[in-house]
Design an enzyme around this catalytic site. Structure first.
Site, PDB file in Angstrom:
ATOM      1  CG  ASP A 142      -0.266  -0.411   2.514  1.00  0.00           C
ATOM      2  OD1 ASP A 142       0.977  -0.358   2.583  1.00  0.00           O
ATOM      3  OD2 ASP A 142      -0.973  -0.779   3.463  1.00  0.00           O
TER       4      ASP A 142
ATOM      5  CG  ASN B  11      -8.827  -1.532  12.081  1.00  0.00           C
ATOM      6  OD1 ASN B  11      -7.862  -2.144  11.633  1.00  0.00           O
ATOM      7  ND2 ASN B  11      -9.320  -0.464  11.475  1.00  0.00           N
TER       8      ASN B  11
ATOM      9  CG  HIS C  37      -5.726  -2.224   8.894  1.00  0.00           C
ATOM     10  ND1 HIS C  37      -5.853  -0.958   9.429  1.00  0.00           N
ATOM     11  CD2 HIS C  37      -4.382  -2.443   8.842  1.00  0.00           C
ATOM     12  CE1 HIS C  37      -4.656  -0.459   9.677  1.00  0.00           C
ATOM     13  NE2 HIS C  37      -3.753  -1.336   9.330  1.00  0.00           N
TER      14      HIS C  37
ATOM     15  CD  GLU D 287      -8.544   0.948   7.922  1.00  0.00           C
ATOM     16  OE1 GLU D 287      -8.530   0.018   8.752  1.00  0.00           O
ATOM     17  OE2 GLU D 287      -7.839   1.972   8.045  1.00  0.00           O
TER      18      GLU D 287
HETATM   19  C1  GLP Z   1      -0.448   0.151   8.796  1.00  0.00           C
HETATM   20  C2  GLP Z   1      -0.155  -0.563   7.448  1.00  0.00           C
HETATM   21  C3  GLP Z   1      -0.223  -2.061   7.611  1.00  0.00           C
HETATM   22  C4  GLP Z   1       0.413  -2.450   8.917  1.00  0.00           C
HETATM   23  C5  GLP Z   1      -0.456  -1.979  10.049  1.00  0.00           C
HETATM   24  C6  GLP Z   1       0.179  -2.164  11.427  1.00  0.00           C
HETATM   25  O1  GLP Z   1      -1.326   1.187   8.741  1.00  0.00           O
HETATM   26  N1  GLP Z   1      -0.917  -0.158   6.336  1.00  0.00           N
HETATM   27  O2  GLP Z   1       0.398  -2.697   6.494  1.00  0.00           O
HETATM   28  O3  GLP Z   1       0.532  -3.849   9.016  1.00  0.00           O
HETATM   29  O4  GLP Z   1      -0.948  -0.681   9.829  1.00  0.00           O
HETATM   30  O5  GLP Z   1       1.196  -1.255  11.630  1.00  0.00           O
HETATM   31  P1  GLP Z   1       2.201  -1.315  12.848  1.00  0.00           P
HETATM   32  O6  GLP Z   1       3.151  -2.422  12.544  1.00  0.00           O
HETATM   33  O7  GLP Z   1       2.874   0.014  12.866  1.00  0.00           O
HETATM   34  O8  GLP Z   1       1.401  -1.611  14.059  1.00  0.00           O
END
Ligand code: GLP
Length: 262
Positions: free
Chosen positions: A68, A137, A139, A144
């Site tokens: 992404d 959440n 995702h 989402e």
């Molecule tokens: C982000 C990314 C995800 C990631 C998730 C958790 O927003 N788009 O690919 O896995 O949220 O992030 P973190 O590892 O900082 O908790």
């Protein structure tokens, strides 16, 4: 059932994740990797760089597709996922820059950019190994809750909890992007192998919902229950709300797995 590996702490889980990436690169030097960003992956990439050097492992034949990118951020924006990947991985290994792909956050027509990105993944033969984190959440990528389980790369509005969680990466006076381009859930499900890494107590509810809850758009990661080859690597904190934790630990004590590299 997914392979569920519960490690003593985050470091052990990160090492186990990096090891599987190294094994894939060693056995398939022309593999296509699906890569993820987020705080969870920072140490994985640091370990990967260090171990690849020790093993003299080349990334020159690899291709990569990231999950992404924020809409509105150019590649050279300090908080873009392109900058994250360059700084934390690509600049330190011999992967060819032209073989590394992320959606272009500043594309004039984001919907067209999403279609282009999806088509490019297909044209290049799909993803061998997809690395995933998970949002609080549930995702995956930026899919989402309420995301279609059949979705492809497209524009998504970010959940308020996601924007709040990601605010820490931005300057206090800087606006957090509200939309992203993300691989869809069906795109992710097409990867031949998936590794999901989650560490810390903040991920415990999402992990329990993903692994033991119903398959539902309410927790997008729950769709992985349908994936034929998924390995979930977690630490004890992220595992703390799993009802069948003892069972998973009896299968893979200490997160150890006897596995054969495919
Ligand atoms: C982000 C990314 C995800 C990631 C998730 C958790 O927003 N788009 O690919 O896995 O949220 O992030 P973190 O590892 O900082 O908790």
């Amino acid at each position: 059932m997914a392979t569920i590996l519960i490690h003593a702490d985050a470091k052990a889980a990160e090492n186990a994740t990096a090891k599987r990436l190294l094994d894939k690169i060693a056995t398939k030097p022309d593999a296509t990797l699906g890569l993820a960003t987020g705080g969870t992956m920072e140490q994985v990439y640091a370990i990967l760089i260090e171990k690849a050097r020790e093993l003299n492992l080349s990334f020159a034949g690899l291709k990569s597709f990231n999950l992404d990118e924020y809409i509105g951020l150019s590649a050279d924006h300090p908080q873009s996922y392109r900058t994250y990947m360059n700084k934390l991985l690509f600049d330190h290994v011999d992967i060819k820059p032209e073989n590394t792909h992320l959606p272009r956050g500043d594309a004039a027509d984001p919907a067209e950019e999403a279609r282009r990105y999806e088509a490019m993944i297909t044209e290049q033969g799909g993803i061998d190994l997809q690395l995933l984190g998970i949002g609080i959440n549930g995702h995956i990528g930026f899919n989402e809750p309420s995301s279609s389980l059949g979705s492809r790369t497209r524009i998504k509005k970010l959940a308020i909890s996601t924007m709040e969680a990601n605010r820490r990466f931005f300057k206090p006076d800087e606006a957090v992007p509200t939309h992203a381009l993300t691989m869809g859930i069906a795109t992710i499900m097409q990867a031949r192998k998936v590794i999901l890494l989650a560490t810390g107590a903040a991920k415990a509810d999402a992990i329990a919902a993903a692994l033991e809850g119903p398959v539902s758009t309410a927790c997008p990661a729950s769709v992985l229950q349908f994936h034929p080859d998924v390995t979930v690597i977690i630490d004890e904190d992220a595992a703390s709300k799993l009802k069948l934790r003892d069972f998973y630990e009896s299968i893979h004590p200490g997160g150890e797995e006897v596995y054969f590299v495919k």
